[in-house]
Design a protein around this motif. Structure first.
Motif, PDB file in Angstrom:
ATOM      1  N   ARG A 558       0.827  -1.218   0.000  1.00 29.13           N
ATOM      2  CA  ARG A 558       0.000   0.000   0.000  1.00 29.13           C
ATOM      3  C   ARG A 558       0.865   1.274   0.000  1.00 29.13           C
ATOM      4  O   ARG A 558       0.337   2.374   0.156  1.00 29.13           O
ATOM      5  N   GLU A 559       2.197   1.076  -0.137  1.00 29.08           N
ATOM      6  CA  GLU A 559       3.149   2.189  -0.100  1.00 29.08           C
ATOM      7  C   GLU A 559       3.036   2.974   1.206  1.00 29.08           C
ATOM      8  O   GLU A 559       3.175   4.194   1.242  1.00 29.08           O
ATOM      9  N   MET A 560       2.804   2.235   2.285  1.00 27.49           N
ATOM     10  CA  MET A 560       2.700   2.828   3.616  1.00 27.49           C
ATOM     11  C   MET A 560       3.759   2.244   4.550  1.00 27.49           C
ATOM     12  O   MET A 560       3.597   2.212   5.757  1.00 27.49           O
ATOM     13  N   HIS A 561       4.873   1.731   3.974  1.00 27.21           N
ATOM     14  CA  HIS A 561       5.803   0.975   4.814  1.00 27.21           C
ATOM     15  C   HIS A 561       6.536   1.831   5.836  1.00 27.21           C
ATOM     16  O   HIS A 561       7.194   1.297   6.720  1.00 27.21           O
ATOM     17  N   ILE A 562       6.433   3.148   5.752  1.00 27.93           N
ATOM     18  CA  ILE A 562       7.009   3.971   6.807  1.00 27.93           C
ATOM     19  C   ILE A 562       6.266   3.736   8.126  1.00 27.93           C
ATOM     20  O   ILE A 562       6.821   3.934   9.216  1.00 27.93           O
ATOM     21  N   GLU A 563       5.002   3.265   8.020  1.00 27.56           N
ATOM     22  CA  GLU A 563       4.218   2.956   9.219  1.00 27.56           C
ATOM     23  C   GLU A 563       4.755   1.714   9.935  1.00 27.56           C
ATOM     24  O   GLU A 563       4.391   1.432  11.069  1.00 27.56           O
ATOM     25  N   PHE A 564       5.610   0.968   9.244  1.00 28.87           N
ATOM     26  CA  PHE A 564       6.173  -0.268   9.802  1.00 28.87           C
ATOM     27  C   PHE A 564       7.277   0.020  10.819  1.00 28.87           C
ATOM     28  O   PHE A 564       7.613  -0.825  11.643  1.00 28.87           O
ATOM     29  N   VAL A 565       7.838   1.216  10.780  1.00 31.71           N
ATOM     30  CA  VAL A 565       8.998   1.557  11.621  1.00 31.71           C
ATOM     31  C   VAL A 565       8.603   1.600  13.096  1.00 31.71           C
ATOM     32  O   VAL A 565       7.527   2.084  13.459  1.00 31.71           O
ATOM     33  N   ASP A 566       9.500   1.091  13.946  1.00 35.73           N
ATOM     34  CA  ASP A 566       9.299   1.066  15.395  1.00 35.73           C
ATOM     35  C   ASP A 566       8.975   2.470  15.904  1.00 35.73           C
ATOM     36  O   ASP A 566       9.703   3.431  15.664  1.00 35.73           O
ATOM     37  N   LYS A 567       7.865   2.586  16.614  1.00 36.38           N
ATOM     38  CA  LYS A 567       7.398   3.892  17.100  1.00 36.38           C
ATOM     39  C   LYS A 567       8.303   4.467  18.188  1.00 36.38           C
ATOM     40  O   LYS A 567       8.221   5.644  18.504  1.00 36.38           O
ATOM     41  N   THR A 568       9.170   3.624  18.775  1.00 36.17           N
ATOM     42  CA  THR A 568      10.077   4.149  19.803  1.00 36.17           C
ATOM     43  C   THR A 568      11.237   4.932  19.202  1.00 36.17           C
ATOM     44  O   THR A 568      11.967   5.605  19.920  1.00 36.17           O
ATOM     45  N   LEU A 569      11.434   4.818  17.874  1.00 33.67           N
ATOM     46  CA  LEU A 569      12.514   5.557  17.223  1.00 33.67           C
ATOM     47  C   LEU A 569      12.116   7.011  17.015  1.00 33.67           C
ATOM     48  O   LEU A 569      10.964   7.308  16.677  1.00 33.67           O
ATOM     49  N   ALA A 571      11.824  10.015  14.839  1.00 31.66           N
ATOM     50  CA  ALA A 571      11.736  10.205  13.386  1.00 31.66           C
ATOM     51  C   ALA A 571      12.774  11.185  12.866  1.00 31.66           C
ATOM     52  O   ALA A 571      13.137  11.152  11.686  1.00 31.66           O
ATOM     53  N   SER A 572      13.270  12.054  13.732  1.00 32.07           N
ATOM     54  CA  SER A 572      14.267  13.026  13.288  1.00 32.07           C
ATOM     55  C   SER A 572      15.640  12.382  13.098  1.00 32.07           C
ATOM     56  O   SER A 572      16.545  12.994  12.519  1.00 32.07           O
ATOM     57  N   GLU A 573      15.811  11.133  13.576  1.00 29.33           N
ATOM     58  CA  GLU A 573      17.110  10.470  13.500  1.00 29.33           C
ATOM     59  C   GLU A 573      17.359   9.816  12.144  1.00 29.33           C
ATOM     60  O   GLU A 573      18.494   9.531  11.792  1.00 29.33           O
ATOM     61  N   TYR A 574      16.311   9.528  11.399  1.00 28.81           N
ATOM     62  CA  TYR A 574      16.496   8.770  10.166  1.00 28.81           C
ATOM     63  C   TYR A 574      15.838   9.457   8.978  1.00 28.81           C
ATOM     64  O   TYR A 574      14.945  10.294   9.125  1.00 28.81           O
ATOM     65  N   ASP A 575      16.313   9.071   7.787  1.00 30.36           N
ATOM     66  CA  ASP A 575      15.737   9.556   6.541  1.00 30.36           C
ATOM     67  C   ASP A 575      14.652   8.589   6.091  1.00 30.36           C
ATOM     68  O   ASP A 575      14.893   7.377   5.997  1.00 30.36           O
TER      69      ASP A 575
END
Length: 656
Positions: A558-569, A571-575
């Protein structure tokens, strides 16, 4: 930016002026072959940037001096002040002039700093004409690693069959002859039959720090990879320890060729002489040898060799530890010293009398004469596998029916301890993005070395977070590699000897016993998705009742794979685009067809590249085995009820 520049060694500023002088005072250098090929930076940092840069400054000066003053095409240098040493290697093609070689070094030395952080523990830069690399750890004996690169040229339309067969023979001759030539380099010109005068220009070169066998292994690996380029008109392969190139267009002068006939003949004639000599004088020599050997063995049986500091006996490679020393080091293998449990046995922390801390694995293996022989040979093999992302096997011990392996101790335990919520502590979320990326890349490099960098291919079979240990700087080190080879090769049944973990193991291995490097690739793909999401592969997501692979695929589709990222991270740390690419790499690795999965060297290239997924297509829907399946019969009899597509989230295999 100013701080970044100020921290760079003074040598680089002086070198920049030197380069300017090259091009302004002496005109353009003839051809240093500065076409960019590849570069890479370590994702880890040194502990003391100032000391490391002092060492690196010294190392770079020494490399340049060797080329300039000694007219050398290759050089090694090292400076080991403090706890942050700097090792460096430079090599340019032997068909370049020393002036061009020096120009290539000067450009590479400046650019390698511009590419990487001043605190990075290592970096490499490859131009067509030269190669420069530095590391904070010793690497001179590395011949093949995850930084390998193959470039295929344009396809030839005419005489492709003759071209391919000629290139095959030319490169084979170079592979055999180059390791026997002082300096490890050779160039040849060979006419292609029925081609109206077309020639094949070929060149091979190894680092002079390699052994003859190391050079041979590197070129042999390169020759295998060249097969995918044929019958193209040209190709180049860049390895950590060697370089090979062929082309239908001249790239060196005709007077720079090497006559290989005598070198290749010497190999054959040497064998003939050895056979004749052995036939004539061998009988008497063997009798004398047996007599001396008998006396030597008798004397050995009366002696006991001890290394009192370690409490160990030296073997060929690994150290043979005394059981009483291991027992004392672990307080009789007490529960308080127990680090964990695994499929191969329990692991204990031990402290030797000299204060050295070690990890001891108490193996759970069946007992037989063959197993004893396999254990000894495997320990010798594994102890020779050295890579920064592999746990070092220090030695072994046998006591009656018990077998022990002694490893370097990893203070930070394993990735699982920091990635998931465990009974022993609340560590979930304590890995930041930089650490997670370093674990993903370092694990890929370690696997690439096991598969293609060592002289034999080692398949791990059980890659998972608990088998990826972390050192003081959170650098990943793969544990338990090679141990699966001690188990029976027939793995069509799941039992206590199964070399794998449900939820990570590839379907073709579980169902049909088909074992290849791609089994490790599948396991690694699952680990990527766990690290990215913070979710275990075998656990259902509470809100949607989906397993890890199901959820990853659905979000990607669904091109929503950014939602897969661990919520404890944070977001400002990664591209976001880099994160999406890594999730896609994880899905590529877990595709149903082994042939569709990338090799681990390709995975390393994709992770290090700033571009997309290279030539790989979009991931296809993964097929997975129910992680909760615990069959006691032949897997192949129940495989139809244990597989599921990643889109099937409502009907789980165990309920069918």
């Amino acid at each position: 930016m100013l701080l970044h520049l100020q921290q760079k060694p003074l040598f680089i500023f002086l070198l920049s002026f030197t380069i300017w002088s090259w091009w302004t005072l002496d005109g353009v250098v003839s051809d240093p072959q500065l076409s960019y090929v590849k570069s890479g930076c370590s994702s880890y940092n040194v502990s003391d940037v100032t000391i490391f840069n002092e060492n690196l400054n010294t190392t770079m000066r020494s490399l340049r001096a060797q080329i300039s003053n000694q007219s050398k095409h290759s050089a090694t240098a090292q400076a080991v002040k403090g706890n942050n040493p700097a090792y460096g290697v430079f090599q340019c093609r032997n068909y370049l002039s020393i002036k061009d070689c020096l120009a290539c070094f000067d450009i590479a030395a400046v650019q390698i700093y511009n590419n990487c952080s001043v605190a990075a523990t290592g970096a490499r830069l490859i131009y067509e004409g030269c190669f420069l690399r530095y590391e904070s750890s010793f690497f001179y004996d590395q011949s093949v690693d995850g930084g390998n690169h193959l470039m295929c040229g344009n396809r030839v339309v005419k005489n492709s069959t003759e071209l391919a067969s000629t290139v095959q023979q030319v490169l084979k001759n170079l592979e055999l002859a180059t390791p026997r030539i002082p300096g490890y380099f050779a160039a040849t010109i060979t006419q292609v039959p029925n081609s109206n005068g077309s020639n094949i220009y070929a060149f091979a070169q190894c680092l002079e720090t390699l052994t003859q066998s190391g050079c041979q292994d590197c070129l042999e690996s390169g020759l295998r990879n060249f097969q995918i380029c044929l019958p193209n008109s040209n190709a180049k392969i860049f390895y950590a320890g060697c370089f090979m190139r062929y082309s239908t267009t001249a790239f060196f002068a005709a007077n720079q060729t090497t006559d290989l006939k005598n070198i290749l003949k010497q190999g054959g004639s040497t064998k003939k002489k050895a056979i004749i000599g052995g036939a004539v004088g061998g009988a008497s020599f063997i009798l004398i040898l047996f007599a001396l050997l008998a006396l030597y063995r008798r004397s050995l049986s009366k002696r006991v060799h001890r290394v009192d500091v370690l409490g160990a006996t030296e073997l060929k490679g690994p150290v043979n530890y005394r059981y009483k020393d291991l027992k004392s080091a672990t307080k009789n293998f007490s529960e308080e010293n127990k680090l964990g449990e695994g499929g191969f046995g329990d692991v204990y922390k031990g402290t030797l009398k000299n204060g050295k801390v070690i990890a001891i694995k108490k193996l759970a293996l069946e007992q037989s004469k063959k197993m004893d022989e396999d254990f000894e040979s495997e320990v010798k093999l594994i102890s020779n596998v050295h890579h920064r992302n592999l746990v070092r096997l220090l030695g072994c011990c046998s006591k009656g029916k018990e077998r022990f392996l002694v490893y370097e101790y990893m203070r930070n335990n394993n990735v699982g301890q920091f990635l998931f919520v465990l009974e022993i502590g609340e560590n979930k979320g304590s890995l930041n993005w930089k650490q997670r990326y370093g674990i993903i890349l370092g694990t890929a490099r370690g696997l690439a070395y096991l598969h293609e960098g060592f002289h034999i291919c080692i398949i791990h079979r059980d890659i998972k977070p608990n088998n990826i240990l972390l050192d003081d700087d959170f650098q990943p080190k793969i544990a338990d590699f090679g141990l699966a080879r001690l188990l029976p090769s027939d793995q069509s049944h799941l039992n206590t000897k199964f070399a794998g973990t449900m939820g990570y193991t590839a379907p073709e291995y579980i169902m049909h016993g088909q074992l290849s490097e791609k089994v490790d690739t599948y396991c690694y793909g699952v680990v990527i998705l766990e690290i990215m999401s913070g979710q275990k592969s075998g656990e259902l997501k509470d809100d949607d009742r989906e397993f890890l692979l199901q959820r990853a695929w659905k979000l990607y589709d669904r091109e929503m794979h950014i939602e897969f990222v661990d919520k404890t991270l944070d977001a400002s740390e990664y591209d976001a685009e880099e994160v999406k690419k890594i999730i896609e790499i994880g899905l590529l690795c877990t595709q149903a067809s082994p042939a569709s999965r990338p090799t681990m060297c390709e995975v390393v290239d994709m992770l290090e590249s700033k571009d997309g997924l290279m030539d790989h297509k979009r991931p296809t829907m993964p097929v997975y085995v129910d992680p909760n399946l615990r069959p006691t019969r032949d897997i192949s009899q129940s495989s139809s009820s244990s597989l599921s597509n990643a889109t099937d989230s409502t009907s789980m295999p165990s309920g069918r």
